[in-house]
Design a protein around this motif. Structure first.
Motif, PDB file in Angstrom:
ATOM      1  N   SER A 148      34.769  32.602  41.517  1.00 18.61           N
ATOM      2  CA  SER A 148      34.744  32.446  42.972  1.00 18.61           C
ATOM      3  C   SER A 148      35.393  31.142  43.388  1.00 18.61           C
ATOM      4  CB  SER A 148      33.301  32.523  43.481  1.00 18.61           C
ATOM      5  OG  SER A 148      32.491  31.515  42.885  1.00 18.61           O
ATOM      6  N   SER A 149      35.190  30.085  42.625  1.00 19.40           N
ATOM      7  CA  SER A 149      35.779  28.792  42.983  1.00 19.40           C
ATOM      8  C   SER A 149      37.294  28.829  42.885  1.00 19.40           C
ATOM      9  CB  SER A 149      35.213  27.679  42.091  1.00 19.40           C
ATOM     10  OG  SER A 149      35.528  27.911  40.726  1.00 19.40           O
ATOM     11  N   GLU A 150      37.829  29.593  41.945  1.00 20.43           N
ATOM     12  CA  GLU A 150      39.285  29.679  41.814  1.00 20.43           C
ATOM     13  C   GLU A 150      39.905  30.429  42.992  1.00 20.43           C
ATOM     14  OE1 GLU A 150      40.517  29.636  37.170  1.00 20.43           O
ATOM     15  OE2 GLU A 150      39.342  31.367  37.809  1.00 20.43           O
ATOM     16  N   ILE A 151      39.181  31.387  43.574  1.00 22.44           N
ATOM     17  CA  ILE A 151      39.679  32.052  44.786  1.00 22.44           C
ATOM     18  C   ILE A 151      39.906  31.011  45.878  1.00 22.44           C
ATOM     19  CG2 ILE A 151      39.099  33.647  46.655  1.00 22.44           C
ATOM     20  CD1 ILE A 151      37.638  35.374  44.619  1.00 22.44           C
ATOM     21  N   LEU A 152      38.937  30.133  46.051  1.00 26.08           N
ATOM     22  CA  LEU A 152      39.055  29.098  47.080  1.00 26.08           C
ATOM     23  C   LEU A 152      40.174  28.116  46.759  1.00 26.08           C
ATOM     24  CD1 LEU A 152      35.293  28.375  47.809  1.00 26.08           C
ATOM     25  CD2 LEU A 152      36.890  29.741  49.147  1.00 26.08           C
ATOM     26  N   GLU A 153      40.331  27.782  45.478  1.00 27.17           N
ATOM     27  CA  GLU A 153      41.409  26.870  45.097  1.00 27.17           C
ATOM     28  C   GLU A 153      42.771  27.459  45.440  1.00 27.17           C
ATOM     29  OE1 GLU A 153      40.961  26.030  40.956  1.00 27.17           O
ATOM     30  OE2 GLU A 153      38.950  25.165  41.216  1.00 27.17           O
ATOM     31  N   GLU A 154      42.961  28.743  45.156  1.00 33.99           N
ATOM     32  CA  GLU A 154      44.259  29.369  45.435  1.00 33.99           C
ATOM     33  C   GLU A 154      44.459  29.562  46.940  1.00 33.99           C
ATOM     34  OE1 GLU A 154      46.592  29.546  43.300  1.00 33.99           O
ATOM     35  OE2 GLU A 154      45.196  28.754  41.812  1.00 33.99           O
ATOM     36  N   PHE A 155      43.395  29.783  47.680  1.00 36.19           N
ATOM     37  CA  PHE A 155      43.507  29.860  49.133  1.00 36.19           C
ATOM     38  C   PHE A 155      44.013  28.529  49.688  1.00 36.19           C
ATOM     39  CE2 PHE A 155      41.390  29.573  53.388  1.00 36.19           C
ATOM     40  CZ  PHE A 155      42.147  30.545  54.011  1.00 36.19           C
ATOM     41  N   ARG A 156      43.479  27.445  49.152  1.00 39.24           N
ATOM     42  CA  ARG A 156      43.919  26.115  49.578  1.00 39.24           C
ATOM     43  C   ARG A 156      45.387  25.880  49.241  1.00 39.24           C
ATOM     44  NH1 ARG A 156      40.382  23.527  46.997  1.00 39.24           N
ATOM     45  NH2 ARG A 156      41.601  22.944  45.175  1.00 39.24           N
ATOM     46  N   ARG A 157      45.814  26.396  48.091  1.00 41.02           N
ATOM     47  CA  ARG A 157      47.201  26.198  47.648  1.00 41.02           C
ATOM     48  C   ARG A 157      48.180  27.153  48.314  1.00 41.02           C
ATOM     49  NH1 ARG A 157      45.232  25.927  41.415  1.00 41.02           N
ATOM     50  NH2 ARG A 157      44.736  23.685  41.330  1.00 41.02           N
ATOM     51  N   GLY A 158      47.668  28.217  48.906  1.00 40.29           N
ATOM     52  CA  GLY A 158      48.547  29.161  49.579  1.00 40.29           C
ATOM     53  C   GLY A 158      49.057  30.280  48.704  1.00 40.29           C
ATOM     54  N   ARG A 159      48.432  30.479  47.531  1.00 49.28           N
ATOM     55  CA  ARG A 159      48.802  31.611  46.677  1.00 49.28           C
ATOM     56  C   ARG A 159      47.737  32.697  46.778  1.00 49.28           C
ATOM     57  NH1 ARG A 159      50.470  29.319  40.753  1.00 49.28           N
ATOM     58  NH2 ARG A 159      48.354  28.437  40.909  1.00 49.28           N
ATOM     59  N   VAL A 160      48.167  33.948  46.594  1.00 51.23           N
ATOM     60  CA  VAL A 160      47.226  35.055  46.561  1.00 51.23           C
ATOM     61  C   VAL A 160      46.495  35.038  45.220  1.00 51.23           C
ATOM     62  CG1 VAL A 160      46.953  37.564  46.603  1.00 51.23           C
ATOM     63  CG2 VAL A 160      48.656  36.471  48.089  1.00 51.23           C
ATOM     64  N   ALA A 161      45.182  35.028  45.260  1.00 48.26           N
ATOM     65  CA  ALA A 161      44.377  35.108  44.033  1.00 48.26           C
ATOM     66  C   ALA A 161      44.301  36.567  43.595  1.00 48.26           C
ATOM     67  CB  ALA A 161      42.987  34.544  44.275  1.00 48.26           C
ATOM     68  N   SER A 162      44.682  36.839  42.371  1.00 51.73           N
ATOM     69  CA  SER A 162      44.601  38.197  41.809  1.00 51.73           C
ATOM     70  C   SER A 162      43.419  38.280  40.855  1.00 51.73           C
ATOM     71  CB  SER A 162      45.896  38.542  41.059  1.00 51.73           C
ATOM     72  OG  SER A 162      46.951  38.814  41.954  1.00 51.73           O
ATOM     73  N   LEU A 163      42.678  39.385  40.959  1.00 53.21           N
ATOM     74  CA  LEU A 163      41.538  39.631  40.083  1.00 53.21           C
ATOM     75  C   LEU A 163      41.599  41.068  39.589  1.00 53.21           C
ATOM     76  CD1 LEU A 163      40.304  38.027  42.897  1.00 53.21           C
ATOM     77  CD2 LEU A 163      38.568  37.504  41.176  1.00 53.21           C
ATOM     78  N   MET A 164      40.838  41.373  38.541  1.00 48.28           N
ATOM     79  CA  MET A 164      40.834  42.718  37.969  1.00 48.28           C
ATOM     80  C   MET A 164      39.439  43.328  38.021  1.00 48.28           C
ATOM     81  SD  MET A 164      43.319  42.494  34.607  1.00 48.28           S
ATOM     82  CE  MET A 164      42.464  41.083  33.860  1.00 48.28           C
ATOM     83  N   GLY A 165      39.398  44.614  38.361  1.00 45.10           N
ATOM     84  CA  GLY A 165      38.171  45.391  38.291  1.00 45.10           C
ATOM     85  C   GLY A 165      38.436  46.699  37.577  1.00 45.10           C
ATOM     86  N   VAL A 166      37.611  47.053  36.622  1.00 45.94           N
ATOM     87  CA  VAL A 166      37.744  48.327  35.912  1.00 45.94           C
ATOM     88  C   VAL A 166      37.136  49.430  36.766  1.00 45.94           C
ATOM     89  CG1 VAL A 166      36.906  49.684  33.951  1.00 45.94           C
ATOM     90  CG2 VAL A 166      37.855  47.404  33.571  1.00 45.94           C
ATOM     91  N   GLU A 167      37.925  50.458  37.064  1.00 45.70           N
ATOM     92  CA  GLU A 167      37.425  51.574  37.874  1.00 45.70           C
ATOM     93  C   GLU A 167      37.040  52.734  36.969  1.00 45.70           C
ATOM     94  OE1 GLU A 167      38.365  54.064  41.929  1.00 45.70           O
ATOM     95  OE2 GLU A 167      40.065  53.343  40.750  1.00 45.70           O
ATOM     96  N   GLY A 168      35.748  52.823  36.694  1.00 48.03           N
ATOM     97  CA  GLY A 168      35.245  53.956  35.920  1.00 48.03           C
ATOM     98  C   GLY A 168      34.673  53.560  34.578  1.00 48.03           C
ATOM     99  N   GLY A 169      33.353  53.730  34.441  1.00 46.31           N
ATOM    100  CA  GLY A 169      32.698  53.394  33.184  1.00 46.31           C
ATOM    101  C   GLY A 169      33.102  54.282  32.031  1.00 46.31           C
ATOM    102  N   HIS A 170      33.778  55.413  32.319  1.00 46.24           N
ATOM    103  CA  HIS A 170      34.258  56.264  31.224  1.00 46.24           C
ATOM    104  C   HIS A 170      35.273  55.522  30.363  1.00 46.24           C
ATOM    105  CE1 HIS A 170      37.129  56.803  34.527  1.00 46.24           C
ATOM    106  NE2 HIS A 170      38.030  57.080  33.604  1.00 46.24           N
ATOM    107  N   GLY A 171      35.882  54.459  30.904  1.00 42.48           N
ATOM    108  CA  GLY A 171      36.852  53.687  30.142  1.00 42.48           C
ATOM    109  C   GLY A 171      36.239  52.735  29.139  1.00 42.48           C
ATOM    110  N   LEU A 172      34.927  52.597  29.155  1.00 39.67           N
ATOM    111  CA  LEU A 172      34.261  51.643  28.271  1.00 39.67           C
ATOM    112  C   LEU A 172      33.929  52.224  26.911  1.00 39.67           C
ATOM    113  CD1 LEU A 172      31.682  50.178  30.838  1.00 39.67           C
ATOM    114  CD2 LEU A 172      34.003  49.367  30.352  1.00 39.67           C
ATOM    115  N   ALA A 173      34.087  53.538  26.756  1.00 41.06           N
ATOM    116  CA  ALA A 173      33.699  54.218  25.508  1.00 41.06           C
ATOM    117  C   ALA A 173      32.239  53.945  25.164  1.00 41.06           C
ATOM    118  CB  ALA A 173      34.614  53.807  24.356  1.00 41.06           C
ATOM    119  N   SER A 174      31.416  53.769  26.189  1.00 42.65           N
ATOM    120  CA  SER A 174      29.969  53.547  26.016  1.00 42.65           C
ATOM    121  C   SER A 174      29.676  52.412  25.038  1.00 42.65           C
ATOM    122  CB  SER A 174      29.287  54.839  25.548  1.00 42.65           C
ATOM    123  OG  SER A 174      29.462  55.869  26.505  1.00 42.65           O
TER     124      SER A 174
END
Length: 418
Positions: A148-174
């Protein structure tokens, strides 16, 4: 003490914005002309970060380009390039994110449900690799962040903060090990289900395969607790209402719905029912509103006013601290009029400025401060649980044996290895 940490992180958004040398937002009259309200919306988003919870561009890169990025650059205007300019599923590039004043974007790491029990982990890792390479190719405009702090740091710098989210627990192979490895690679949320049940969680969609349980299995609950220990956000979009309720009774951290809408306004199982919305206030979580017409109006047409209606409904049921934005661009082919692509977010805030029940501070919460609070609290729970050992639970064999025959079965200890 824990509450203080979260408040400090969110309050830092104001300090970060102060470095942008932008005029302070002021509340315009609800009767102000559209252009004046739009300018006020631009000013507001220049002083407080806008965070979107879900974007499917990376999967389109796979479909259109087979993950070959030599002819693709996120910093390009894709509205002028093939195959993007002809696709109803193309809404995003860095020029449009900048025009829309998006401060942080979650890129969906997705593989189809058909890959479950096959080479799903390989495909998932390839999508993680694609996002990382896609972001790394535009270092002046965006950077991959993990906190979360890095989002704010990049907002201050003027760059878009990119993050990743996995869509679908089927990708975890349990696998708990896969969950931990994905966190180490930079993934910061996992959507527990997509349009298919996993061996440990029930989805909201009709599925020809009956789930092992109604809701979350004991292994699923253990997985949620492990996500809490890691600081990995639990995403309940696509989960059944039973699964959502089970998670809310299990989790030690706030949850998110990264791209969902209110079931009371569009009565489909995919949307969030009122009782779950009401539970979010106690949990501290957030529903990030989708811009998919089918979720907003249960039809092919919708408008910016329909998005506002869903935002207001979540606000009325859960409170203004528990609503955000997760458009789902590039994974949808029908968008509301006025919100056709990622450049249009200021128009949503201009529309909300017509409503005197929305203060400037509440609009900042909707834009991103609510999500930053959730993210910071999830990180704080991770610190509180730092003395706990990683989970070594293995999914019960009866939950997967009949559906996953093509897997390696470990030999007994006394079997020869030569």
């Amino acid at each position: 003490m824990g509450r203080v940490v979260v408040v400090v992180v969110v309050a830092a958004a104001t300090a970060a914005a102060g470095c942008r040398a932008s005029p302070l937002p002021v509340r315009v009259s609800p009767d102000a002309p559209p252009q004046e309200r739009l300018q006020a919306a631009h000013t507001l988003l220049a002083t407080s970060p806008l965070i979107d919870g879900h974007n499917d561009l990376a999967w389109n890169v796979r479909k259109f380009l087979h993950n070959k990025l030599h002819s693709f650059n996120l910093s390009s205007d894709l509205t002028k390039e093939k195959p993007w300019r002809n696709s109803r599923f193309s809404h995003t590039d860095l020029p449009r994110l900048r025009k829309g004043q998006v401060a942080a974007q979650f890129w969906s790491v997705y593989v189809p449900c058909g890959a479950q029990y096959l080479n799903t982990v390989q495909l998932l890792l390839e999508q993680v690799d694609t996002v990382r390479r896609m972001v790394a190719a535009s270092p002046h405009d965006t950077v991959l962040v993990r906190s979360s702090s890095e989002i704010l740091e990049e907002f201050r710098r003027g760059r878009v903060a990119s993050l990743m989210g996995v869509e679908g627990g089927h990708g975890l192979a349990s696998s708990m090990g896969v969950v931990r490895a994905l966190y180490d690679l930079g993934v910061r949320y996992v959507t527990l289900t997509h349009k298919c049940h996993t061996p440990w969680a029930e989805c909201s969609e009709p599925d020809p395969h009956l789930p092992n349980t109604r809701g979350l299995t004991p292994y699923g609950k253990e997985l949620v607790r492990e996500m809490n220990r890691l600081g990995l956000m639990v995403d309940l979009s696509h989960a059944s209402a039973r699964t959502a309720r089970d998670v809310l009774n299990t989790t030690r951290a706030p949850v998110i719905f990264s791209h969902s809408a209110a079931r009371a306004l569009c009565r489909i199982e995919r949307n969030v029912p009122d009782d779950v919305l009401s539970s979010l206030a106690e949990n501290g979580g957030i529903v990030m509103i989708s811009f998919y017409n089918d979720f907003l109006t249960c039809s092919e047409k919708a408008s910016v006013q329909d998005v506002v209606a869903h935002i207001n409904h979540v606000r009325s049921m859960a409170g203004v601290d528990h609503v955000g934005l997760g458009a789902g661009y590039d994974g949808i082919n029908r968008t509301p009029s006025g919100l056709e692509d990622a450049s249009r977010y200021p128009k949503l805030f201009a529309e909300l400025l017509k409503d005197t029940t929305w203060s400037v501070q509440d609009l900042k919460k909707l834009a991103g401060l609510n999500f930053l609070r959730v993210f910071a609290r999830v990180e704080q729970v991770r610190e509180e649980l730092s003395s706990e050992r990683p989970s070594e639970e293995i999914i019960p064999i009866h939950d997967i044996d009949s559906r996953w025959p093509c897997r390696y079965k470990f030999a007994r200890l006394d079997d020869a290895r030569t």
